[in-house]
Design an enzyme around this catalytic site. Sequence first.
Site, PDB file in Angstrom:
ATOM      1  N   ASP A  27       0.887  -1.386  -0.063  1.00 32.92           N
ATOM      2  CA  ASP A  27       0.131   0.046  -0.075  1.00 32.92           C
ATOM      3  C   ASP A  27       0.836   1.201  -0.232  1.00 32.92           C
ATOM      4  OD1 ASP A  27      -2.932   1.081   0.370  1.00 32.92           O
ATOM      5  OD2 ASP A  27      -1.582   2.118   1.784  1.00 32.92           O
ATOM      6  N   GLU A  29       0.908   5.452   0.511  1.00 29.62           N
ATOM      7  CA  GLU A  29       0.280   6.944   0.708  1.00 29.62           C
ATOM      8  C   GLU A  29       1.161   7.940  -0.186  1.00 29.62           C
ATOM      9  OE1 GLU A  29      -2.403   6.681   2.346  1.00 29.62           O
ATOM     10  OE2 GLU A  29      -2.192   4.920   3.227  1.00 29.62           O
ATOM     11  N   HIS A 168      -5.727   4.498   6.570  1.00 30.03           N
ATOM     12  CA  HIS A 168      -4.843   5.138   5.581  1.00 30.03           C
ATOM     13  C   HIS A 168      -3.293   5.538   5.929  1.00 30.03           C
ATOM     14  CE1 HIS A 168      -8.563   6.098   3.145  1.00 30.03           C
ATOM     15  NE2 HIS A 168      -8.826   6.623   4.182  1.00 30.03           N
ATOM     16  N   ASP A 173      -2.748  -0.587   6.254  1.00 30.04           N
ATOM     17  CA  ASP A 173      -3.706  -1.004   5.265  1.00 30.04           C
ATOM     18  C   ASP A 173      -3.121  -2.274   4.473  1.00 30.04           C
ATOM     19  OD1 ASP A 173      -5.002   1.396   5.875  1.00 30.04           O
ATOM     20  OD2 ASP A 173      -4.836   2.299   4.001  1.00 30.04           O
TER      21      ASP A 173
END
Length: 582
Positions: A27, A29, A168, A173
């Site tokens: 994941d 960000e 998040h 995640d």
Amino acid sequence: MNPAAPIQATFDDLGTSLADVTFVVLDLETTGGSATDCRITEIGAVKVRAGAVVGEFQTLVNPGEPIPAFISVLTGITDQMVARSPRIDSAMPAFLEFIGDSVLVAHNAGFDITFLKVNCERLQLDWPGNQVLDTVHLARQLVTRDEAPNHKLSSLARLFGATTTPDHRALHDARATVDVLHGLIERVGNLGVHTLEELRSYTRRVSPDQRRKRFLADSLPSAPGVYVFKDEHDRPLYIGTSIDIKRRVRSYFTASEQRSRMAEMVRLATSVTPIVCHTTLEAQVRELRLIAEHKPRYNKRSRHPERAMWLKLTVEAFPRLSIVREVRDDGATYAGPFGSRAVAEQAVAAVHEVLPLRQCTTKLSRKGTGAACALAELGRCGAPCTGSQSEDDYARLARTAADVLAGDGHVVLDALDRRLQSLAAGERFEDAAVVRDRMLALVRAAARAQRINPLAVSPELVAAAPTPAGGWEFTCVRYGRFAGATVCPPGADPRSYIEALRDSAEHVARPAAPVPAAHPEETEKVLRWLEQPGVRIVEIDGTWTCPVGGAVGARDALEPLLAAAREVTGFEESTALRRRAG
């Protein structure tokens, strides 16, 4: 034909067991949604194998620009947190080393993978090209609205009881996505999906009945040849060909096969019979012959080659054009075959457009004692029935018609072309289109006869093509019929293989010219193989010729015109014809 040596199946052919796959669930960000305009702020990943976690990767990334306030509110990542974090040029190589050759998994994988690829490109790093699995796609196939309101990661994490709540932050995640992945794999496992290949292509469009039939491919060879799906009464349902029988048949039980009629066929199938062949051409020929013989209900093409039509110039005092199903050794001139009577009639009309051949079916005497018809009054026939046209004068017309059927009819084709240009110049575009279609039907048939004839009349031809391994594949053709094939390995004396092929090849009786000893579609496949780069004729008993300026050239000139007309309508088609006239 000698049987080909068996080829041992590889583990790749059997599929990769999910228990043997290493997944890296990741994941990212970022500072926004655009991979080209925004930057990565955090990378999190979990490496799992056989359901167990074997490693984790997490790092904040200094984006080199301020993080938007709404992103900080969403992720909790602030400028202060990333101030002393590594830049992407340090984080990316470390992450690529972590993922290795594993299968990458992400929720809405397109987003994350695009960011990684764009940053690799910026840093001039090679993207490793790992296989990718998207848990959103799988969830859409397996999770209904009754179970979860949507397919967001938070909703799926609750459904599958994830031990980590997605918030998040990249590693959190990724951990939640691991639990979602395992929950989805458990579901497809209950449906009989146990390999990576099946998981990546999974879709609910493939019914459980269809998926359960995949065992039919288990014992098939990984070799070139023909495969025959059969029903419970051993009747062929569908016949196909492939360079790898096992791999191709397995695809019928996955999402890669999307034809509805094939799903129906698979439901009826109870067995698959493989026929291993030496070469791809041999497989293609065997496929054609089997389809013609058995006429499987799920094959659309090549089921009825015996229904082909031929255009015949009769042998009589005043020859005429006739459409027939059978070619006889009667001295007549033939062209074709045509796929339908309607197309054959177009070719007849093209000849009659410029040659005043008689169109009546009455057998005429040389004395000409009949009455003239309307065509004679219109100047479309010389009226040999009344004695107005001598047998010698008519014979000249018949020879011209015979030339065009044999593929060397430039007189007729030039006349048709002038007629086409005249109609287009006069803006009679619909009439010009009719002449164009008739002309194309004629030249297609004449070109086909012209191309087939050298093979159809040659008692034997042996040709060779190089193999990827450095050897040779040899093909023997007799009177246009594929008679046998063999493969000579690298370093071996090809002469002994050629002699063995000639001795073992099928004996083929001389056919009635111009028809080859096989269905014309088979002979045309052989021709296309002969015309491939690198193929060379080794021996020929016959003559290999193609006249310059024959029907093949005329066909090649007309085909683009028809293709252009299909793409336009009305004024645009008229413009295309006007250009032809100019």
